[in-house]
Design a protein around this motif. Structure first.
Motif, PDB file in Angstrom:
ATOM      1  N   MET A 173       0.819  -1.208   0.000  1.00  0.00           N
ATOM      2  CA  MET A 173       0.000   0.000   0.000  1.00  0.00           C
ATOM      3  C   MET A 173       0.857   1.265   0.000  1.00  0.00           C
ATOM      4  O   MET A 173       1.945   1.299   0.587  1.00  0.00           O
ATOM      5  N   ASP A 174       0.338   2.297  -0.640  1.00  0.00           N
ATOM      6  CA  ASP A 174       0.901   3.630  -0.496  1.00  0.00           C
ATOM      7  C   ASP A 174       0.496   4.177   0.876  1.00  0.00           C
ATOM      8  O   ASP A 174      -0.511   3.732   1.455  1.00  0.00           O
ATOM      9  N   PRO A 175       1.243   5.148   1.417  1.00  0.00           N
ATOM     10  CA  PRO A 175       0.947   5.659   2.764  1.00  0.00           C
ATOM     11  C   PRO A 175      -0.221   6.632   2.782  1.00  0.00           C
ATOM     12  O   PRO A 175      -0.045   7.848   2.918  1.00  0.00           O
ATOM     13  N   LEU A 176      -1.409   6.087   2.634  1.00  0.00           N
ATOM     14  CA  LEU A 176      -2.629   6.892   2.599  1.00  0.00           C
ATOM     15  C   LEU A 176      -3.455   6.568   3.839  1.00  0.00           C
ATOM     16  O   LEU A 176      -4.036   5.474   3.928  1.00  0.00           O
ATOM     17  N   PRO A 177      -3.521   7.465   4.803  1.00  0.00           N
ATOM     18  CA  PRO A 177      -4.255   7.167   6.042  1.00  0.00           C
ATOM     19  C   PRO A 177      -5.686   6.707   5.795  1.00  0.00           C
ATOM     20  O   PRO A 177      -6.184   5.788   6.456  1.00  0.00           O
ATOM     21  N   GLN A 178      -6.354   7.312   4.820  1.00  0.00           N
ATOM     22  CA  GLN A 178      -7.755   6.988   4.568  1.00  0.00           C
ATOM     23  C   GLN A 178      -7.945   5.590   3.997  1.00  0.00           C
ATOM     24  O   GLN A 178      -9.063   5.055   3.995  1.00  0.00           O
TER      25      GLN A 178
ATOM     26  N   PHE B 118       3.902  -0.818   3.676  1.00  0.00           N
ATOM     27  CA  PHE B 118       4.063   0.499   3.080  1.00  0.00           C
ATOM     28  C   PHE B 118       5.144   0.463   2.003  1.00  0.00           C
ATOM     29  O   PHE B 118       6.263  -0.015   2.238  1.00  0.00           O
ATOM     30  N   TYR B 119       4.795   0.995   0.830  1.00  0.00           N
ATOM     31  CA  TYR B 119       5.742   1.151  -0.270  1.00  0.00           C
ATOM     32  C   TYR B 119       6.589   2.386   0.026  1.00  0.00           C
ATOM     33  O   TYR B 119       6.106   3.517   0.001  1.00  0.00           O
TER      34      TYR B 119
ATOM     35  N   ARG C 281       8.541  16.075   4.982  1.00  0.00           N
ATOM     36  CA  ARG C 281       7.162  16.087   4.489  1.00  0.00           C
ATOM     37  C   ARG C 281       6.733  14.697   4.031  1.00  0.00           C
ATOM     38  O   ARG C 281       5.633  14.230   4.361  1.00  0.00           O
ATOM     39  N   VAL C 282       7.613  14.022   3.301  1.00  0.00           N
ATOM     40  CA  VAL C 282       7.277  12.680   2.809  1.00  0.00           C
ATOM     41  C   VAL C 282       7.163  11.710   3.978  1.00  0.00           C
ATOM     42  O   VAL C 282       6.234  10.892   4.035  1.00  0.00           O
ATOM     43  N   LEU C 283       8.089  11.804   4.917  1.00  0.00           N
ATOM     44  CA  LEU C 283       8.046  10.908   6.067  1.00  0.00           C
ATOM     45  C   LEU C 283       6.762  11.090   6.864  1.00  0.00           C
ATOM     46  O   LEU C 283       6.210  10.114   7.400  1.00  0.00           O
ATOM     47  N   SER C 284       6.266  12.306   6.921  1.00  0.00           N
ATOM     48  CA  SER C 284       5.037  12.552   7.677  1.00  0.00           C
ATOM     49  C   SER C 284       3.855  11.782   7.099  1.00  0.00           C
ATOM     50  O   SER C 284       2.929  11.413   7.830  1.00  0.00           O
ATOM     51  N   ASN C 285       3.871  11.518   5.795  1.00  0.00           N
ATOM     52  CA  ASN C 285       2.804  10.709   5.191  1.00  0.00           C
ATOM     53  C   ASN C 285       2.788   9.306   5.782  1.00  0.00           C
ATOM     54  O   ASN C 285       1.714   8.741   6.067  1.00  0.00           O
ATOM     55  N   PHE C 286       3.969   8.738   5.973  1.00  0.00           N
ATOM     56  CA  PHE C 286       4.063   7.403   6.549  1.00  0.00           C
ATOM     57  C   PHE C 286       3.682   7.413   8.034  1.00  0.00           C
ATOM     58  O   PHE C 286       3.057   6.470   8.526  1.00  0.00           O
ATOM     59  N   VAL C 287       4.068   8.469   8.719  1.00  0.00           N
ATOM     60  CA  VAL C 287       3.703   8.582  10.138  1.00  0.00           C
ATOM     61  C   VAL C 287       2.186   8.595  10.287  1.00  0.00           C
ATOM     62  O   VAL C 287       1.620   7.851  11.102  1.00  0.00           O
ATOM     63  N   HIS C 288       1.510   9.399   9.490  1.00  0.00           N
ATOM     64  CA  HIS C 288       0.054   9.513   9.599  1.00  0.00           C
ATOM     65  C   HIS C 288      -0.638   8.221   9.179  1.00  0.00           C
ATOM     66  O   HIS C 288      -1.618   7.795   9.809  1.00  0.00           O
ATOM     67  N   ALA C 289      -0.110   7.571   8.150  1.00  0.00           N
ATOM     68  CA  ALA C 289      -0.690   6.290   7.732  1.00  0.00           C
ATOM     69  C   ALA C 289      -0.457   5.230   8.795  1.00  0.00           C
ATOM     70  O   ALA C 289      -1.341   4.411   9.086  1.00  0.00           O
ATOM     71  N   GLY C 290       0.721   5.250   9.420  1.00  0.00           N
ATOM     72  CA  GLY C 290       1.001   4.316  10.497  1.00  0.00           C
ATOM     73  C   GLY C 290       0.101   4.541  11.696  1.00  0.00           C
ATOM     74  O   GLY C 290      -0.367   3.587  12.333  1.00  0.00           O
ATOM     75  N   GLN C 291      -0.156   5.782  11.997  1.00  0.00           N
ATOM     76  CA  GLN C 291      -1.064   6.100  13.107  1.00  0.00           C
ATOM     77  C   GLN C 291      -2.484   5.626  12.802  1.00  0.00           C
ATOM     78  O   GLN C 291      -3.175   5.100  13.676  1.00  0.00           O
TER      79      GLN C 291
END
Length: 266
Positions: A150-155, A170-171, A186-196
């Motif tokens: 999956m891409d890091p998309l929280p939704q 996560f890809y 900024r990019v890392l924050s996408n993974f953080v939010h998806a992980g959360q």
């Protein structure tokens, strides 16, 4: 003083041996030996072995999958992860491994095309849900965990869980490309939010694609609850210089470093 680290349990390292097979396939001598590579990585402490057998067998061959599964019977505390597109050849391996009584602990569904250079995107929901659901159910009936690339998309985390996934992988190539640039945070924050988002619904998180000794520790410190990283290209490249054992041990050090307490003033 407060301690901060990625999560309470340490991340497992699964070594992807595809690139060993790719080099072997350039000659007809059977070297380097994929089984020997896997065994040396396990002896060095890797918690698992990953393969991604593509339909054209340009690296991992069908015979490798079954021989590696047989090897894993000697390592009952380690995991064998087979990844690929369940709409192509992946389900054949799942069914045959089950029929032969060979171990398979995790099946990672990856939405790549048959001739794709490398995996470069995750599943799309709700578009992919209907065709994935019966295949996930079949894998579960065989007692195997399912992870969705999956891409890091929280939704998208809830959608992945709703279709039956036990974990997502996560890809991480976007993170690797951004490493050392102004875009990294900024990019890392996408993974953080998806992980959360995944943690909030008890969906397991794996990660993989171009993680390496430079960027791995920071990723694991930042992203909550990563249970496994699958690393192939970088680790095998490092092994060309360091040897399999030293390379695996240094990646395990990177993981350990992520879980060392980090103190900051309150």
């Amino acid at each position: 003083m407060t301690a901060t680290h990625a999560s309470s349990s340490k991340t497992a390292l699964s070594v992807n041996v595809n690139k060993v097979a790719l080099l072997r396939n350039t000659r007809h001598l059977g070297i380097p030996d994929v089984l020997r590579a896997a065994r040396l990585c396990l002896e060095a402490g890797a918690q698992g072995i990953t393969v991604h057998p593509r339909p054209d067998e340009r690296h991992i061959r069908s015979s490798d999958v079954y021989e590696l599964a047989a090897l894993m019977k000697d390592w009952p505390d380690r995991e064998f992860n087979v990844e690929g597109n369940p709409l192509h050849n992946l389900m054949t391996f799942v069914r045959n491994l089950s029929a032969r009584g060979l171990p398979l602990h995790q099946c990672t569904f990856v939405p790549d095309s048959e001739g794709q250079f490398t995996s470069d995107h995750g599943w799309n929901f709700p578009d992919d849900a209907e065709r994935l659901k019966p295949l996930i159910d079949e894998v579960h009936r065989r007692g195997v965990r399912v992870s969705l690339f999956m891409d890091p998309l929280p939704q998208a985390m809830a959608a992945a869980q709703a279709v039956g996934a036990d974990r997502v992988e996560f890809y991480t190539e976007t993170y690797a490309r951004a490493w050392g640039t102004a875009e990294k945070d900024r990019v890392l924050s996408n993974f953080v939010h998806a992980g959360q988002a995944a943690a909030a619904i008890n969906l397991g998180v794996n990660a993989g694609h171009d993680l390496n000794r430079d960027n791995l520790t920071e990723f694991l410190r930042a992203v909550p609850g990563v249970r496994e990283v699958s690393i192939g290209h970088a680790l095998i490249s490092d092994a060309l210089e360091l040897g399999y054992s030293a390379a695996v041990k240094d990646y395990l050090r990177c993981i350990d470093d992520a879980f060392e307490p980090r103190f900051k003033p309150e």
